[in-house]
Design a protein around this motif. Sequence first.
Motif, PDB file in Angstrom:
ATOM      1  N   ALA A   1       0.826  -1.210   0.000  1.00  0.00           N
ATOM      2  CA  ALA A   1       0.000   0.000   0.000  1.00  0.00           C
ATOM      3  C   ALA A   1       0.862   1.262   0.000  1.00  0.00           C
ATOM      4  O   ALA A   1       0.628   2.189  -0.791  1.00  0.00           O
ATOM      5  CB  ALA A   1      -0.928  -0.010   1.214  1.00  0.00           C
ATOM      6  N   ALA A   2       1.859   1.298   0.863  1.00  0.00           N
ATOM      7  CA  ALA A   2       2.716   2.484   0.936  1.00  0.00           C
ATOM      8  C   ALA A   2       3.501   2.691  -0.351  1.00  0.00           C
ATOM      9  O   ALA A   2       3.637   3.825  -0.833  1.00  0.00           O
ATOM     10  CB  ALA A   2       3.676   2.367   2.121  1.00  0.00           C
ATOM     11  N   THR A   3       3.994   1.598  -0.931  1.00  0.00           N
ATOM     12  CA  THR A   3       4.748   1.711  -2.184  1.00  0.00           C
ATOM     13  C   THR A   3       3.855   2.224  -3.311  1.00  0.00           C
ATOM     14  O   THR A   3       4.263   3.096  -4.093  1.00  0.00           O
ATOM     15  CB  THR A   3       5.384   0.358  -2.560  1.00  0.00           C
ATOM     16  OG1 THR A   3       6.257  -0.045  -1.501  1.00  0.00           O
ATOM     17  CG2 THR A   3       6.170   0.462  -3.850  1.00  0.00           C
ATOM     18  N   ALA A   4       2.634   1.719  -3.396  1.00  0.00           N
ATOM     19  CA  ALA A   4       1.708   2.173  -4.440  1.00  0.00           C
ATOM     20  C   ALA A   4       1.372   3.653  -4.268  1.00  0.00           C
ATOM     21  O   ALA A   4       1.399   4.421  -5.244  1.00  0.00           O
ATOM     22  CB  ALA A   4       0.437   1.331  -4.417  1.00  0.00           C
ATOM     23  N   LEU A   5       1.078   4.057  -3.051  1.00  0.00           N
ATOM     24  CA  LEU A   5       0.732   5.460  -2.803  1.00  0.00           C
ATOM     25  C   LEU A   5       1.919   6.391  -3.052  1.00  0.00           C
ATOM     26  O   LEU A   5       1.779   7.419  -3.715  1.00  0.00           O
ATOM     27  CB  LEU A   5       0.223   5.632  -1.371  1.00  0.00           C
ATOM     28  CG  LEU A   5      -1.101   4.940  -1.038  1.00  0.00           C
ATOM     29  CD1 LEU A   5      -1.387   5.018   0.457  1.00  0.00           C
ATOM     30  CD2 LEU A   5      -2.245   5.529  -1.841  1.00  0.00           C
ATOM     31  N   LEU A   6       3.086   6.012  -2.536  1.00  0.00           N
ATOM     32  CA  LEU A   6       4.263   6.871  -2.710  1.00  0.00           C
ATOM     33  C   LEU A   6       4.768   6.895  -4.146  1.00  0.00           C
ATOM     34  O   LEU A   6       5.273   7.923  -4.603  1.00  0.00           O
ATOM     35  CB  LEU A   6       5.370   6.436  -1.751  1.00  0.00           C
ATOM     36  CG  LEU A   6       5.088   6.752  -0.279  1.00  0.00           C
ATOM     37  CD1 LEU A   6       6.126   6.097   0.626  1.00  0.00           C
ATOM     38  CD2 LEU A   6       5.043   8.258  -0.052  1.00  0.00           C
ATOM     39  N   SER A   7       4.611   5.793  -4.870  1.00  0.00           N
ATOM     40  CA  SER A   7       5.044   5.811  -6.273  1.00  0.00           C
ATOM     41  C   SER A   7       4.130   6.702  -7.111  1.00  0.00           C
ATOM     42  O   SER A   7       4.573   7.303  -8.096  1.00  0.00           O
ATOM     43  CB  SER A   7       5.118   4.398  -6.845  1.00  0.00           C
ATOM     44  OG  SER A   7       3.840   3.814  -6.938  1.00  0.00           O
ATOM     45  N   ALA A   8       2.869   6.818  -6.714  1.00  0.00           N
ATOM     46  CA  ALA A   8       1.969   7.748  -7.396  1.00  0.00           C
ATOM     47  C   ALA A   8       2.399   9.186  -7.134  1.00  0.00           C
ATOM     48  O   ALA A   8       2.422  10.018  -8.044  1.00  0.00           O
ATOM     49  CB  ALA A   8       0.530   7.522  -6.937  1.00  0.00           C
ATOM     50  N   VAL A   9       2.782   9.470  -5.884  1.00  0.00           N
ATOM     51  CA  VAL A   9       3.195  10.825  -5.521  1.00  0.00           C
ATOM     52  C   VAL A   9       4.564  11.162  -6.109  1.00  0.00           C
ATOM     53  O   VAL A   9       4.752  12.224  -6.717  1.00  0.00           O
ATOM     54  CB  VAL A   9       3.229  10.981  -3.982  1.00  0.00           C
ATOM     55  CG1 VAL A   9       3.865  12.293  -3.570  1.00  0.00           C
ATOM     56  CG2 VAL A   9       1.834  10.856  -3.408  1.00  0.00           C
ATOM     57  N   LEU A  10       5.537  10.255  -5.948  1.00  0.00           N
ATOM     58  CA  LEU A  10       6.919  10.557  -6.339  1.00  0.00           C
ATOM     59  C   LEU A  10       7.181  10.405  -7.835  1.00  0.00           C
ATOM     60  O   LEU A  10       7.978  11.152  -8.395  1.00  0.00           O
ATOM     61  CB  LEU A  10       7.881   9.658  -5.561  1.00  0.00           C
ATOM     62  CG  LEU A  10       7.898   9.843  -4.048  1.00  0.00           C
ATOM     63  CD1 LEU A  10       8.770   8.778  -3.392  1.00  0.00           C
ATOM     64  CD2 LEU A  10       8.377  11.239  -3.686  1.00  0.00           C
ATOM     65  N   PHE A  11       6.544   9.402  -8.451  1.00  0.00           N
ATOM     66  CA  PHE A  11       6.860   9.087  -9.843  1.00  0.00           C
ATOM     67  C   PHE A  11       5.700   9.312 -10.792  1.00  0.00           C
ATOM     68  O   PHE A  11       5.808   9.030 -11.989  1.00  0.00           O
ATOM     69  CB  PHE A  11       7.344   7.636  -9.953  1.00  0.00           C
ATOM     70  CG  PHE A  11       8.533   7.325  -9.080  1.00  0.00           C
ATOM     71  CD1 PHE A  11       9.750   7.971  -9.270  1.00  0.00           C
ATOM     72  CD2 PHE A  11       8.440   6.399  -8.055  1.00  0.00           C
ATOM     73  CE1 PHE A  11      10.843   7.692  -8.467  1.00  0.00           C
ATOM     74  CE2 PHE A  11       9.527   6.104  -7.247  1.00  0.00           C
ATOM     75  CZ  PHE A  11      10.727   6.763  -7.447  1.00  0.00           C
ATOM     76  N   GLY A  12       4.571   9.777 -10.278  1.00  0.00           N
ATOM     77  CA  GLY A  12       3.420  10.043 -11.131  1.00  0.00           C
ATOM     78  C   GLY A  12       2.778   8.789 -11.707  1.00  0.00           C
ATOM     79  O   GLY A  12       2.115   8.856 -12.742  1.00  0.00           O
ATOM     80  N   GLU A  13       2.969   7.660 -11.046  1.00  0.00           N
ATOM     81  CA  GLU A  13       2.356   6.427 -11.530  1.00  0.00           C
ATOM     82  C   GLU A  13       0.862   6.455 -11.247  1.00  0.00           C
ATOM     83  O   GLU A  13       0.410   7.087 -10.290  1.00  0.00           O
ATOM     84  CB  GLU A  13       3.033   5.212 -10.882  1.00  0.00           C
ATOM     85  CG  GLU A  13       4.468   5.065 -11.331  1.00  0.00           C
ATOM     86  CD  GLU A  13       5.133   3.779 -10.853  1.00  0.00           C
ATOM     87  OE1 GLU A  13       4.565   3.075 -10.008  1.00  0.00           O
ATOM     88  OE2 GLU A  13       6.232   3.503 -11.343  1.00  0.00           O
ATOM     89  N   PRO A  14       0.072   5.751 -12.060  1.00  0.00           N
ATOM     90  CA  PRO A  14      -1.382   5.801 -11.875  1.00  0.00           C
ATOM     91  C   PRO A  14      -1.820   5.120 -10.583  1.00  0.00           C
ATOM     92  O   PRO A  14      -1.208   4.157 -10.116  1.00  0.00           O
ATOM     93  CB  PRO A  14      -1.924   5.039 -13.089  1.00  0.00           C
ATOM     94  CG  PRO A  14      -0.804   4.172 -13.541  1.00  0.00           C
ATOM     95  CD  PRO A  14       0.463   4.899 -13.188  1.00  0.00           C
ATOM     96  N   LEU A  15      -2.880   5.664 -10.005  1.00  0.00           N
ATOM     97  CA  LEU A  15      -3.503   5.077  -8.831  1.00  0.00           C
ATOM     98  C   LEU A  15      -5.005   5.299  -8.977  1.00  0.00           C
ATOM     99  O   LEU A  15      -5.516   6.371  -8.685  1.00  0.00           O
ATOM    100  CB  LEU A  15      -2.966   5.729  -7.547  1.00  0.00           C
ATOM    101  CG  LEU A  15      -3.409   5.091  -6.240  1.00  0.00           C
ATOM    102  CD1 LEU A  15      -2.876   3.660  -6.128  1.00  0.00           C
ATOM    103  CD2 LEU A  15      -2.916   5.910  -5.065  1.00  0.00           C
ATOM    104  N   THR A  16      -5.681   4.285  -9.472  1.00  0.00           N
ATOM    105  CA  THR A  16      -7.114   4.398  -9.756  1.00  0.00           C
ATOM    106  C   THR A  16      -7.942   4.020  -8.530  1.00  0.00           C
ATOM    107  O   THR A  16      -7.424   3.431  -7.570  1.00  0.00           O
ATOM    108  CB  THR A  16      -7.503   3.476 -10.922  1.00  0.00           C
ATOM    109  OG1 THR A  16      -7.322   2.110 -10.504  1.00  0.00           O
ATOM    110  CG2 THR A  16      -6.649   3.760 -12.161  1.00  0.00           C
TER     111      THR A  16
END
Length: 123
Positions: A68-83
């Motif tokens: 969960a933390a990796t998914a959320l932070l990768s969206a914030v830091l790397f602009g990866e999608p989080l639907t």
Amino acid sequence: MLKWTLLAGAIVAEVSASLSLKAALDVPAWYVVVVVGYAAGFVLLTFVLRQGMALGVAYGIWGATGVAATALLSAVLFGEPLTALMVAGLVLVIVGVLIVELGAQAARARPREPEPRRHEYTR
């Protein structure tokens, strides 16, 4: 309390290492953080187990929180999608781990029945 602090440290180390994998694609020096982070995560997880936390509970919380933390932070830091569907999946994973923890607590609270005696037969 110590085991929960160690588990939090293991989660932070693992998430840092996972995020560093993405950063290392552009700057290979980040691989140092990857190696140190994963090593620290596993060492801290070992300490958690030595403190008496059940493996299924420790690994479940470590894994689910890390995902969960990796998914959320990768969206914030790397602009990866989080639907919304991805967030729902993460919530389901976390709820599943909480149910496992509640089951483990209930099992520890329940008194154990003595094991039946075994008879040795001689010929």
